[in-house]
Design an enzyme around this catalytic site. Structure first.
Site, PDB file in Angstrom:
ATOM      1  N   GLU A  43       0.815  -1.220   0.000  1.00  0.00           N
ATOM      2  CA  GLU A  43       0.000   0.000   0.000  1.00  0.00           C
ATOM      3  C   GLU A  43       0.848   1.269   0.000  1.00  0.00           C
ATOM      4  OE1 GLU A  43      -0.499  -2.660   1.837  1.00  0.00           O
ATOM      5  OE2 GLU A  43      -2.588  -3.294   1.629  1.00  0.00           O
ATOM      6  N   PHE A 105     -11.866  -7.716  13.385  1.00  0.00           N
ATOM      7  CA  PHE A 105     -10.747  -8.150  12.531  1.00  0.00           C
ATOM      8  C   PHE A 105     -10.332  -7.012  11.582  1.00  0.00           C
ATOM      9  CE2 PHE A 105      -9.270 -10.190   8.520  1.00  0.00           C
ATOM     10  CZ  PHE A 105      -8.058 -10.636   9.025  1.00  0.00           C
ATOM     11  N   GLN A 106      -9.057  -6.707  11.548  1.00  0.00           N
ATOM     12  CA  GLN A 106      -8.473  -5.650  10.713  1.00  0.00           C
ATOM     13  C   GLN A 106      -9.108  -4.290  10.965  1.00  0.00           C
ATOM     14  OE1 GLN A 106      -8.179  -7.178   6.637  1.00  0.00           O
ATOM     15  NE2 GLN A 106      -6.169  -7.978   7.189  1.00  0.00           N
ATOM     16  N   LYS A 155     -17.753  -1.047   5.762  1.00  0.00           N
ATOM     17  CA  LYS A 155     -18.195  -2.023   4.769  1.00  0.00           C
ATOM     18  C   LYS A 155     -19.722  -2.025   4.609  1.00  0.00           C
ATOM     19  CE  LYS A 155     -17.123  -6.600   3.119  1.00  0.00           C
ATOM     20  NZ  LYS A 155     -16.479  -7.886   3.376  1.00  0.00           N
ATOM     21  N   MET A 473      24.412   8.800   2.024  1.00  0.00           N
ATOM     22  CA  MET A 473      24.251  10.092   2.695  1.00  0.00           C
ATOM     23  C   MET A 473      24.560   9.978   4.188  1.00  0.00           C
ATOM     24  SD  MET A 473      23.735  13.203   2.239  1.00  0.00           S
ATOM     25  CE  MET A 473      22.790  13.834   0.876  1.00  0.00           C
TER      26      MET A 473
HETATM   27  C1  LIG Z   1      18.535  14.385   1.596  1.00  0.00           C
HETATM   28  C2  LIG Z   1      17.799  15.670   1.366  1.00  0.00           C
HETATM   29  C3  LIG Z   1      18.506  16.837   1.151  1.00  0.00           C
HETATM   30  C4  LIG Z   1      17.835  18.024   0.864  1.00  0.00           C
HETATM   31  N1  LIG Z   1      18.576  19.134   0.549  1.00  0.00           N
HETATM   32  C5  LIG Z   1      17.938  20.204   0.037  1.00  0.00           C
HETATM   33  C6  LIG Z   1      18.675  21.300  -0.508  1.00  0.00           C
HETATM   34  O1  LIG Z   1      19.903  21.307  -0.533  1.00  0.00           O
HETATM   35  N2  LIG Z   1      17.979  22.319  -1.044  1.00  0.00           N
HETATM   36  C7  LIG Z   1      16.605  22.334  -1.067  1.00  0.00           C
HETATM   37  O2  LIG Z   1      16.028  23.261  -1.613  1.00  0.00           O
HETATM   38  N3  LIG Z   1      15.898  21.345  -0.518  1.00  0.00           N
HETATM   39  C8  LIG Z   1      16.526  20.278   0.000  1.00  0.00           C
HETATM   40  N4  LIG Z   1      15.775  19.230   0.471  1.00  0.00           N
HETATM   41  C9  LIG Z   1      14.304  19.349   0.481  1.00  0.00           C
HETATM   42  C10 LIG Z   1      13.816  20.094   1.720  1.00  0.00           C
HETATM   43  O3  LIG Z   1      13.796  19.212   2.817  1.00  0.00           O
HETATM   44  C11 LIG Z   1      12.401  20.681   1.487  1.00  0.00           C
HETATM   45  O4  LIG Z   1      11.530  19.669   1.073  1.00  0.00           O
HETATM   46  C12 LIG Z   1      12.373  21.746   0.413  1.00  0.00           C
HETATM   47  O5  LIG Z   1      13.438  22.658   0.572  1.00  0.00           O
HETATM   48  C13 LIG Z   1      11.056  22.511   0.511  1.00  0.00           C
HETATM   49  O6  LIG Z   1      10.829  23.170  -0.698  1.00  0.00           O
HETATM   50  P1  LIG Z   1       9.810  24.377  -0.788  1.00  0.00           P
HETATM   51  O7  LIG Z   1      10.167  25.453   0.174  1.00  0.00           O
HETATM   52  O8  LIG Z   1       9.725  24.720  -2.213  1.00  0.00           O
HETATM   53  O9  LIG Z   1       8.469  23.808  -0.175  1.00  0.00           O
HETATM   54  P2  LIG Z   1       7.252  22.928  -0.603  1.00  0.00           P
HETATM   55  O10 LIG Z   1       7.186  21.824   0.385  1.00  0.00           O
HETATM   56  O11 LIG Z   1       7.174  22.604  -2.030  1.00  0.00           O
HETATM   57  O12 LIG Z   1       6.121  23.941  -0.179  1.00  0.00           O
HETATM   58  C14 LIG Z   1       5.567  24.821  -1.070  1.00  0.00           C
HETATM   59  C15 LIG Z   1       5.100  26.107  -0.399  1.00  0.00           C
HETATM   60  O13 LIG Z   1       4.310  26.787  -1.384  1.00  0.00           O
HETATM   61  C16 LIG Z   1       3.004  27.015  -0.895  1.00  0.00           C
HETATM   62  N5  LIG Z   1       2.068  26.817  -1.993  1.00  0.00           N
HETATM   63  C17 LIG Z   1       1.524  25.665  -2.447  1.00  0.00           C
HETATM   64  N6  LIG Z   1       0.719  25.896  -3.488  1.00  0.00           N
HETATM   65  C18 LIG Z   1       0.757  27.222  -3.707  1.00  0.00           C
HETATM   66  C19 LIG Z   1       0.135  28.081  -4.645  1.00  0.00           C
HETATM   67  N7  LIG Z   1      -0.716  27.633  -5.578  1.00  0.00           N
HETATM   68  N8  LIG Z   1       0.391  29.403  -4.573  1.00  0.00           N
HETATM   69  C20 LIG Z   1       1.206  29.908  -3.604  1.00  0.00           C
HETATM   70  N9  LIG Z   1       1.832  29.139  -2.692  1.00  0.00           N
HETATM   71  C21 LIG Z   1       1.607  27.816  -2.753  1.00  0.00           C
HETATM   72  C22 LIG Z   1       2.787  26.049   0.233  1.00  0.00           C
HETATM   73  O14 LIG Z   1       1.848  26.594   1.158  1.00  0.00           O
HETATM   74  C23 LIG Z   1       4.199  25.901   0.814  1.00  0.00           C
HETATM   75  O15 LIG Z   1       4.463  26.887   1.783  1.00  0.00           O
HETATM   76  C24 LIG Z   1      16.419  18.047   0.827  1.00  0.00           C
HETATM   77  C25 LIG Z   1      15.710  16.888   1.089  1.00  0.00           C
HETATM   78  C26 LIG Z   1      16.377  15.707   1.336  1.00  0.00           C
HETATM   79  C27 LIG Z   1      15.577  14.465   1.557  1.00  0.00           C
HETATM   80  C1  LIG Z   2      12.634   5.506   5.228  1.00  0.00           C
HETATM   81  C2  LIG Z   2      13.913   6.176   5.550  1.00  0.00           C
HETATM   82  N1  LIG Z   2      14.761   5.636   6.459  1.00  0.00           N
HETATM   83  C3  LIG Z   2      15.942   6.243   6.740  1.00  0.00           C
HETATM   84  C4  LIG Z   2      16.290   7.420   6.127  1.00  0.00           C
HETATM   85  C5  LIG Z   2      17.623   8.109   6.449  1.00  0.00           C
HETATM   86  N2  LIG Z   2      18.482   8.148   5.263  1.00  0.00           N
HETATM   87  C6  LIG Z   2      18.593   9.223   4.468  1.00  0.00           C
HETATM   88  S1  LIG Z   2      19.578   8.996   3.155  1.00  0.00           S
HETATM   89  C7  LIG Z   2      19.930   7.414   3.632  1.00  0.00           C
HETATM   90  C8  LIG Z   2      20.863   6.545   2.826  1.00  0.00           C
HETATM   91  C9  LIG Z   2      20.341   6.297   1.469  1.00  0.00           C
HETATM   92  O1  LIG Z   2      21.160   5.349   0.828  1.00  0.00           O
HETATM   93  P1  LIG Z   2      20.994   5.047  -0.715  1.00  0.00           P
HETATM   94  O2  LIG Z   2      19.570   4.884  -1.061  1.00  0.00           O
HETATM   95  O3  LIG Z   2      21.870   3.920  -1.066  1.00  0.00           O
HETATM   96  O4  LIG Z   2      21.460   6.379  -1.396  1.00  0.00           O
HETATM   97  P2  LIG Z   2      22.895   7.119  -1.410  1.00  0.00           P
HETATM   98  O5  LIG Z   2      22.864   8.121  -0.306  1.00  0.00           O
HETATM   99  O6  LIG Z   2      23.950   6.077  -1.224  1.00  0.00           O
HETATM  100  O7  LIG Z   2      22.953   7.767  -2.747  1.00  0.00           O
HETATM  101  C10 LIG Z   2      19.267   7.107   4.827  1.00  0.00           C
HETATM  102  C11 LIG Z   2      19.379   5.810   5.542  1.00  0.00           C
HETATM  103  C12 LIG Z   2      15.355   7.962   5.215  1.00  0.00           C
HETATM  104  N3  LIG Z   2      15.580   9.116   4.592  1.00  0.00           N
HETATM  105  N4  LIG Z   2      14.205   7.311   4.926  1.00  0.00           N
END
Ligand SMILES: Cc1cc2nc3c(=O)[nH]c(=O)nc-3n(C[C@H](O)[C@H](O)[C@H](O)COP(=O)(O)OP(=O)(O)OC[C@H]3O[C@@H](n4cnc5c(N)ncnc54)[C@H](O)[C@@H]3O)c2cc1C
Ligand SMILES: Cc1ncc(C[n+]2csc(CCOP(=O)(O)OP(=O)(O)O)c2C)c(N)n1
Length: 575
Positions: A43, A105-106, A155, A473
Site C-alpha cells: 500500500e 478483525f483488521q 463495509k 548520505m
Molecule cells: C537528503 C535531502 C537533502 C535536501 N537538501 C535540500 C537542498 O539542498 N535544497 C533544497 O532546496 N531542498 C533540499 N531538500 C528538500 C527540503 O527538505 C524541502 O523539502 C524543500 O526545501 C522545501 O521546498 P519548498 O520550500 O519549495 O516547499 P514545498 O514543500 O514545495 O512547499 C511549497 C510552499 O508553497 C506554498 N504553496 C503551495 N501551493 C501554492 C500556490 N498555488 N500558490 C502559492 N503558494 C503555494 C505552500 O503553502 C508551501 O508553503 C532536501 C531533502 C532531502 C531528503
Molecule cells: C525511510 C527512511 N529511512 C531512513 C532514512 C535516512 N536516510 C537518508 S539517506 C539514507 C541513505 C540512502 O542510501 P541510498 O539509497 O543507497 O542512497 P545514497 O545516499 O547512497 O545515494 C538514509 C538511511 C530515510 N531518509 N528514509
C-alpha cells in the site's frame, strides 16, 4: 457511488490493493472499464504511485486500500504527500459501522491515525453522505495548498444503496484566497524598482499553482533581469538553461545561489516555505535583506522567517498582478546596480562548485549523471524521479529541468522508497514517456516489490541505481561530522540486481566501467520494458557543496576539486 464519483471527478487511474473491507468497491471496479486499477505490491507503493501521477499531471492521484494494515501501510505515503503538498485522495475500507470500536478483525482507528498526516479526513457513516463527501474530498485535496485527504468507508456503507449526488459547483466553506492584497503587491513592486541585490527564491508552490505560474515566472525573471534560485521542490518552474538561473539553493545547493541568498538586499520568496535545509542557522539567514513572501497558506507566512512584505495568494494570480503593476509603473529596475550584482554572482559562479575529480577506472556518481543528462536532456518527454540520499542531491545538481512537473522527489519527509513506485505512477500517466528513477541501492530496496507491478503492466520504467553499496548520505555525515565512525551505514548482502530483474521478467544491466557507460545507458533507454540499471559507483564519494545542519550559508563545505588545493586534511574546507 464510489466508482461513479471517481468517474465524475475525471479519475482514470486508481492505484490499490484489495482486502476484505473494500471488496464491494473492488466488485464494482471489476464491472466497469472507465477506470484502470493498478495492482501494486504494497500500500505504500500505491500512495507514492498516486503522488507520482499527481505531480507529473497536475491532477489529483487516487489510491484504494483495505482497512487495518492496508490503511497503516499508507501512512508514510500520506505523510510524504502532506509534507510536499501533493494532492491525493486515499480511500480506505473500514469494518462495518456497528463493529467500530469492538477490536474487529483488521480494525484500526484510521481517521485517528491519519488525522495528523492528512490535510483532512472523513469517516463516512451514512450512505447518503458518501457522494458529497467524495466530491468535497477532491475539492479539499486540490484547492489552496494541495495535500492528501482520506475517506474511510465502513463495509456496511459500501453494501448499502442510497441516492447518488453528482458534483456541483463547490458550496464548500473551504475557499482559499487566490488574489493577493494589492497594497502589498505595490509595496513589493516599489522594492523591486530600487533593489540593488535582488533575488527570486522559488519553490514547490510555483509547480502547485499550475503551468500558468511557471510562464508568468519566466516572464517576470526575463523582464526584470533578476537572478533566480529554487528549492529542490521547485526545479523546472524556471528553465535550467535560462540565463538568470543560479541552480538550486540550500544544504546541497550551489555556492553562487547560497551566497546570493546570504548577501541579497531583496529576497522575493515565491511559493517556498523557508525550510531548514534552506535557511540553515536562522539568526544568520540573509541578515541584510527585505523579505517578501508569496504563499497561498497563511500559516506558512511568518512561521519560520518574518516576512516584511507578506502576500497571501496563489502564485499565478499574484505574479499576474505584480507584472501588471510593474508594467503600469514603467518597468523600472535599478539596472546598473543589478548588472553589478550579476557580476558579483558570476565571480562566485567561477568557483565551479560542482567540480569533481573524475576517474578512468571507476564510475563517479556525478559522471554517471552527467552522461545520463547528456544522453537524455533533449527529450521533452523525460521525467525524473528519485529516491533519497546522495544520488537525489547529485540528480538535483547535475540534471537540468526545463519544464515544471518533470521532477518527482521526496523533499519534506525524505522518504527512501518513494522513487520506484512514484515512477510507476508517472509512467501510468505518460505511457510513452521516458521515465527514469535515479536511485541509491538502499532506498530502491525499500520498495523493490513494485518490480512486480512494473512487470505486470509492462511499464518501461528505468531504475538507474547509483550503487555505492553504502547508505551513502548517512556515511557522508558520519565521515564529516562523526569522526569517520561508520556505524551501520552499509549492507553486506546486496542482491545481484541483474538476476533480480530477470526473476521478475525485467531487464537487468550491470555497468562498472566508465568506458561502457554511454552504451549501457543507451541500451537502458532503448529497451521497451522495465530495466534495472546497476551502476557500480565510487563507494566513498561525498556530495558537495554542503551546509552542515545549523550552519549559515557562508559556512558551506566545498569538495576537494573546487578548492584548487586549498583544503584541510579531510578533503574539504570551510569557505
Ligand atoms: C537528503 C535531502 C537533502 C535536501 N537538501 C535540500 C537542498 O539542498 N535544497 C533544497 O532546496 N531542498 C533540499 N531538500 C528538500 C527540503 O527538505 C524541502 O523539502 C524543500 O526545501 C522545501 O521546498 P519548498 O520550500 O519549495 O516547499 P514545498 O514543500 O514545495 O512547499 C511549497 C510552499 O508553497 C506554498 N504553496 C503551495 N501551493 C501554492 C500556490 N498555488 N500558490 C502559492 N503558494 C503555494 C505552500 O503553502 C508551501 O508553503 C532536501 C531533502 C532531502 C531528503
Ligand atoms: C525511510 C527512511 N529511512 C531512513 C532514512 C535516512 N536516510 C537518508 S539517506 C539514507 C541513505 C540512502 O542510501 P541510498 O539509497 O543507497 O542512497 P545514497 O545516499 O547512497 O545515494 C538514509 C538511511 C530515510 N531518509 N528514509
Amino acid at each position: 457511488m464510489v466508482v461513479q464519483a471517481l468517474k465524475d471527478q475525471g479519475v482514470d487511474t486508481v492505484f490499490g490493493y484489495p482486502g476484505g473491507a473494500v471488496l464491494p468497491i473492488y466488485d464494482e471496479i471489476f464491472q466497469q472499464n472507465d477506470i484502470r486499477h493498478i495492482l501494486v505490491r504494497h500500500e505504500q507503493g500505491a500512495v507514492h504511485a498516486a503522488e507520482g501521477y499527481a505531480r507529473s499531471t497536475g491532477k489529483p492521484g487516487v489510491a484504494l486500500v483495505t482497512s487495518g494494515p492496508g490503511a497503516t501501510n499508507a501512512v508514510t505515503g500520506l505523510t510524504d504527500a502532506l509534507m510536499d503538498s501533493i494532492p491525493i485522495i486515499v480511500l480506505t475500507g473500514q469494518v462495518p459501522t456497528f463493529m467500530i470500536g469492538s477490536d474487529a478483525f483488521q480494525e484500526a482507528d484510521t481517521v485517528g491515525i491519519t488525522r495528523p498526516c492528512t490535510k483532512h479526513n472523513w469517516l463516512v457513516k451514512e450512505t447518503d453522505q458518501l457522494a458529497a463527501t467524495l466530491h468535497e474530498a477532491f475539492h479539499v485535496a486540490t484547492a489552496g495548498r494541495p495535500g492528501p485527504v482520506l475517506i474511510d468507508i465502513p463495509k456496511d456503507v459500501q453494501f448499502a444503496t442510497g441516492k447518488y449526488a453528482p458534483p456541483k459547483p463547490s458550496t464548500s466553506h473551504y475557499q482559499p484566497r487566490l488574489k493577493g492584497d494589492m497594497e502589498e503587491i505595490t509595496e513589493l513592486v516599489a522594492a523591486m524598482e530600487t533593489a540593488k541585490r535582488p533575488i527570486f527564491y522559488t519553490g514547490g508552490g510555483v509547480i502547485n499553482s499550475g503551468p500558468a505560474a511557471s510562464q508568468l515566472l519566466r516572464e517576470l525573471v526575463d523582464a526584470t533581469g533578476f537572478p533566480i534560485t529554487s528549492t529542490l521542490m521547485g526545479l523546472g518552474a524556471y528553465p535550467a538553461s535560462g540565463k538568470n538561473w543560479l541552480g538550486m539553493l540550500g544544504m546541497h545547493g550551489l555556492y553562487e545561489a547560497n551566497l546570493a541568498m546570504h548577501d541579497c538586499d531583496l529576497m522575493i520568496n515565491i511559493g517556498a516555505r523557508f525550510d531548514d535545509r534552506i535557511t540553515g542557522r536562522i539568526d544568520a539567514f540573509s541578515p541584510k535583506s527585505i523579505k517578501a513572501h508569496i504563499d497561498i497558506d497563511p500559516s506558512s507566512i511568518n512561521k519560520v522567517i518574518k516576512a516584511d512584505i507578506p502576500i497571501v495568494g496563489d502564485v499565478a494570480h499574484v505574479l499576474e498582478d505584480i507584472l501588471k503593476v510593474w508594467k503600469s509603473r514603467g518597468r523600472k529596475t535599478n539596472a546598473e546596480a543589478v548588472a553589478k550584482w550579476m557580476g558579483v554572482i558570476d565571480g562566485w559562479r567561477s568557483k565551479n562548485c560542482l567540480a569533481y575529480t573524475n576517474s578512468e577506472t571507476s564510475i563517479k556518481p556525478q559522471y554517471a549523471l552527467e552522461r545520463l543528462e547528456a544522453l537524455t536532456k533533449d527529450r521533452k518527454d523525460r521525467f525524473i524521479c528519485t529516491e533519497v540520499g546522495q544520488h537525489q542531491m547529485w540528480a538535483a545538481q547535475f540534471l537540468g529541468f526545463e519544464d515544471p512537473n518533470h521532477w518527482m522527489t521526496s523533499g519534506g519527509l525524505g522518504t527512501m522508497g518513494y522513487g520506484f513506485p512514484a515512477s510507476i505512477g508517472v509512467q501510468m500517466a505518460h505511457p510513452d514517456a521516458l521515465v527514469i528513477n535515479v536511485a541509491g541501492e538502499a532506498s530502491w530496496l525499500m520498495n523493490m516489490q513494485e518490480l512486480g507491478t512494473a512487470a505486470q503492466y509492462r511499464l518501461p520504467v528505468k531504475q538507474f541505481i547509483l550503487n555505492n553499496e553504502r547508505l551513502g548520505m548517512v556515511r557522508q555525515w558520519q565521515e564529516l561530522l562523526h569522526g569517520e565512525r561508520y556505524s551501520h551505514s552499509w549492507s553486506e548482502a546486496l542482491p545481484d540486481f541483474v538476476k533480480l530483474a530477470e526473476a521478475f521478467g525485467a531487464k537487468g544491466i550491470l555497468c562498472k566501467d566508465p568506458a561502457d557507460l554511454d552504451d549501457a545507458i543507451m541500451e537502458m533507454i532503448e529497451y521497451d520494458g522495465p530495466v534495472i540499471f546497476d551502476c557500480l559507483v565510487e563507494k566513498h564519494e561525498n556530495c558537495f557543496p554542503m551546509i552542515p545542519s545549523g550552519k549559515a550559508h557562508n559556512e558551506m563545505l566545498l569538495g576537494e576539486a573546487e578548492t584548487q588545493g586549498v583544503i584541510d586534511a579531510k578533503g574539504s574546507i570551510l569557505v
